[in-house]
Design an enzyme around this catalytic site. Structure first.
Site, PDB file in Angstrom:
ATOM      1  N   GLU A  40       0.837  -1.216   0.000  1.00  0.00           N
ATOM      2  CA  GLU A  40       0.000   0.000   0.000  1.00  0.00           C
ATOM      3  C   GLU A  40       0.870   1.263   0.000  1.00  0.00           C
ATOM      4  OE1 GLU A  40      -4.042  -0.537   2.111  1.00  0.00           O
ATOM      5  OE2 GLU A  40      -2.599  -1.563   3.406  1.00  0.00           O
TER       6      GLU A  40
ATOM      7  N   GLU B 125      -3.607  -9.981   3.885  1.00  0.00           N
ATOM      8  CA  GLU B 125      -4.716  -9.567   4.756  1.00  0.00           C
ATOM      9  C   GLU B 125      -5.789 -10.647   4.835  1.00  0.00           C
ATOM     10  OE1 GLU B 125      -3.068  -7.612   2.758  1.00  0.00           O
ATOM     11  OE2 GLU B 125      -2.882  -5.601   3.585  1.00  0.00           O
TER      12      GLU B 125
HETATM   13  C1  1HE Z   1       6.873  -8.484  12.098  1.00  0.00           C
HETATM   14  C2  1HE Z   1       6.130  -8.447  10.906  1.00  0.00           C
HETATM   15  C3  1HE Z   1       4.885  -7.763  10.929  1.00  0.00           C
HETATM   16  C4  1HE Z   1       7.929  -9.558  10.525  1.00  0.00           C
HETATM   17  N1  1HE Z   1       4.505  -7.200  12.099  1.00  0.00           N
HETATM   18  N2  1HE Z   1       6.452  -7.901  13.219  1.00  0.00           N
HETATM   19  N3  1HE Z   1       2.110  -8.635   7.110  1.00  0.00           N
HETATM   20  C5  1HE Z   1       2.335  -9.948   7.005  1.00  0.00           C
HETATM   21  O1  1HE Z   1       1.444 -10.759   7.187  1.00  0.00           O
HETATM   22  C6  1HE Z   1       3.738 -10.361   6.718  1.00  0.00           C
HETATM   23  C7  1HE Z   1       4.330 -11.042   7.941  1.00  0.00           C
HETATM   24  N4  1HE Z   1       5.758 -11.240   7.818  1.00  0.00           N
HETATM   25  C8  1HE Z   1       6.319 -12.221   7.048  1.00  0.00           C
HETATM   26  O2  1HE Z   1       5.649 -12.929   6.311  1.00  0.00           O
HETATM   27  C9  1HE Z   1       7.792 -12.395   7.149  1.00  0.00           C
HETATM   28  O3  1HE Z   1       8.242 -11.785   8.372  1.00  0.00           O
HETATM   29  C10 1HE Z   1       8.596 -11.762   5.977  1.00  0.00           C
HETATM   30  C11 1HE Z   1       8.398 -12.583   4.711  1.00  0.00           C
HETATM   31  C12 1HE Z   1       8.224 -10.306   5.734  1.00  0.00           C
HETATM   32  C13 1HE Z   1      10.119 -11.759   6.337  1.00  0.00           C
HETATM   33  O4  1HE Z   1      10.505 -13.085   6.696  1.00  0.00           O
HETATM   34  P1  1HE Z   1      11.898 -13.294   7.464  1.00  0.00           P
HETATM   35  O5  1HE Z   1      12.095 -14.767   7.603  1.00  0.00           O
HETATM   36  O6  1HE Z   1      12.961 -12.491   6.800  1.00  0.00           O
HETATM   37  O7  1HE Z   1      11.707 -12.608   8.922  1.00  0.00           O
HETATM   38  P2  1HE Z   1      10.905 -13.187  10.198  1.00  0.00           P
HETATM   39  O8  1HE Z   1      11.809 -14.102  10.945  1.00  0.00           O
HETATM   40  O9  1HE Z   1       9.556 -13.683   9.834  1.00  0.00           O
HETATM   41  O10 1HE Z   1      10.668 -11.845  11.051  1.00  0.00           O
HETATM   42  C14 1HE Z   1      11.753 -11.148  11.641  1.00  0.00           C
HETATM   43  C15 1HE Z   1      11.212 -10.287  12.769  1.00  0.00           C
HETATM   44  O11 1HE Z   1      10.299  -9.332  12.219  1.00  0.00           O
HETATM   45  C16 1HE Z   1      10.382 -11.102  13.760  1.00  0.00           C
HETATM   46  O12 1HE Z   1      10.532 -10.481  15.007  1.00  0.00           O
HETATM   47  P3  1HE Z   1      11.508 -11.124  16.143  1.00  0.00           P
HETATM   48  O13 1HE Z   1      11.426 -10.174  17.295  1.00  0.00           O
HETATM   49  O14 1HE Z   1      10.967 -12.494  16.420  1.00  0.00           O
HETATM   50  O15 1HE Z   1      12.878 -11.176  15.499  1.00  0.00           O
HETATM   51  C17 1HE Z   1       8.951 -10.914  13.288  1.00  0.00           C
HETATM   52  O16 1HE Z   1       8.009 -11.061  14.322  1.00  0.00           O
HETATM   53  C18 1HE Z   1       9.010  -9.469  12.812  1.00  0.00           C
HETATM   54  N5  1HE Z   1       7.987  -9.170  11.827  1.00  0.00           N
HETATM   55  N6  1HE Z   1       6.788  -9.132   9.949  1.00  0.00           N
HETATM   56  C19 1HE Z   1       5.273  -7.268  13.176  1.00  0.00           C
HETATM   57  N7  1HE Z   1       4.114  -7.635   9.841  1.00  0.00           N
HETATM   58  C20 1HE Z   1      -3.265  -0.791   7.132  1.00  0.00           C
HETATM   59  S1  1HE Z   1      -3.760  -2.387   6.887  1.00  0.00           S
HETATM   60  C21 1HE Z   1      -2.384  -3.286   6.317  1.00  0.00           C
HETATM   61  C22 1HE Z   1      -2.595  -4.725   6.617  1.00  0.00           C
HETATM   62  C23 1HE Z   1      -1.355  -5.533   6.452  1.00  0.00           C
HETATM   63  O17 1HE Z   1      -0.280  -5.040   6.184  1.00  0.00           O
HETATM   64  S2  1HE Z   1      -1.552  -7.202   6.656  1.00  0.00           S
HETATM   65  C24 1HE Z   1      -0.005  -7.887   6.271  1.00  0.00           C
HETATM   66  C25 1HE Z   1       0.853  -8.036   7.482  1.00  0.00           C
END
Ligand code: 1HE
Length: 274
Positions: free
Chosen positions: A128, A148
């Protein structure tokens, strides 16, 4: 992601912009580089980061004529910070979505064009944000998703308005209903980006484009940013009338007169194949 070219001296941002700790902001001649700087959380967009984006895009110095927007680390952005989401009431969620709208309006309808350089995950709210920019350069590592649907929520950062205008509502519905992910080449084909470059080359291309944009007459850039998308959304009669007004305003500007004179006197570049 590679570092930007050193053709201009790179100056760190000063004043208010320097205090935005979730962004890294630098100036390179007329181009300002705004980096999402939360790589440990994959540049997930929390309230502070969204507020800082709004502050950055509304506080650009007069010298800035174009912006490059990119993300630190291995991904452009993981979208909404899902940890904050779980603590929000329905009423707070509406206000929250409106705060994203406000911040991303400052990207799309700010003072200068924005070139987003995309790599890795460009998902959810990260997509977005990317589609609020005017030009998107994707490195081959980039991929686009709207998880989402899988997370039980809906887009809230302007995606349902901006994304169908680029790729159509049917493709967006597919992304949200089935979790379909597009890679960089597919994204180019369907209109999510205008350019694809090799991984590591995105900033170089982004800066090249931003410097070209910065060399245009400011009023032409303003018309492309502010008049073009509105005209495209209008009924043809109203749109054509607004086009006539915008065209007359732009061509009456001294910058237009100087540029046309330069061409007529053989001092300006011809249009050639690239
Ligand atoms: C996060 C987030 C997040 C990672 N919020 N903390 N978005 C999603 O559904 C995407 C969710 N994220 C992923 O699918 C993956 O993290 C990624 C593909 C982006 C990256 O993977 P990777 O293996 O490089 O990293 P990771 O091990 O999954 O994450 C590393 C850290 O980032 C980890 O935190 P840590 O403290 O355990 O190290 C994760 O928790 C954190 N992290 N993504 C919070 N999204 C206005 S409406 C909009 C609606 C949306 O955007 S919905 C989509 C949300």
């Amino acid at each position: 992601m590679a570092t930007p070219p050193l053709s201009d001296e790179i100056r760190p941002a000063a004043g208010e912009l320097a205090r935005l700790d979730l962004l890294r902001i630098e100036h390179s001649g007329p181009v300002t580089h705004v980096r999402l700087n939360r790589p440990a959380k994959r540049n997930a967009l929390n309230d502070s980061l969204v507020a800082q984006l709004q502050a950055a895009f509304s506080g650009l110095p007069e010298s800035t004529q174009a912006v490059v927007l990119s993300g630190e680390g291995n991904h452009f952005s993981a979208g909404l910070d899902l940890f904050e989401l779980s603590e929000r009431s329905v009423a707070e969620a509406v206000i929250h979505s409106r705060s994203w709208h406000s911040a991303f309006e400052h990207v799309q309808f700010g003072r200068v064009p924005v070139v987003a350089v995309l790599h890795g995950a460009v998902v959810g709210g990260g997509l977005e944000l990317a589609v609020a920019a005017h030009i998107r350069v994707a490195e081959r590592s980039a991929y686009y998703g709207l998880p989402e649907g899988q997370r039980g929520i809906f887009v809230g950062g302007g995606g349902s308005s901006r994304i169908p205008r680029l790729i159509g509502a049917a493709r967006m519905a597919d992304m949200m209903l089935t979790g379909r992910v597009y890679d960089a080449e597919e994204g180019l084909r369907i209109g999510l980006s205008q350019y694809v470059v090799d991984t590591g080359q995105g900033l170089e291309k982004g800066f090249e484009l931003a410097h070209k944009i910065a060399a245009n007459a400011p009023l032409s850039n303003f018309a492309v940013m502010h008049a073009l998308p509105r005209i495209a959304d209008m009924a043809p009669g109203e749109g054509l009338f607004l086009e006539s007004l915008m065209s007359a305003i732009a061509s009456g500007d001294p910058a237009a007169k100087d540029r046309i004179k330069a061409f007529l006197e053989g001092r300006a570049a011809k249009v050639t194949r690239q």
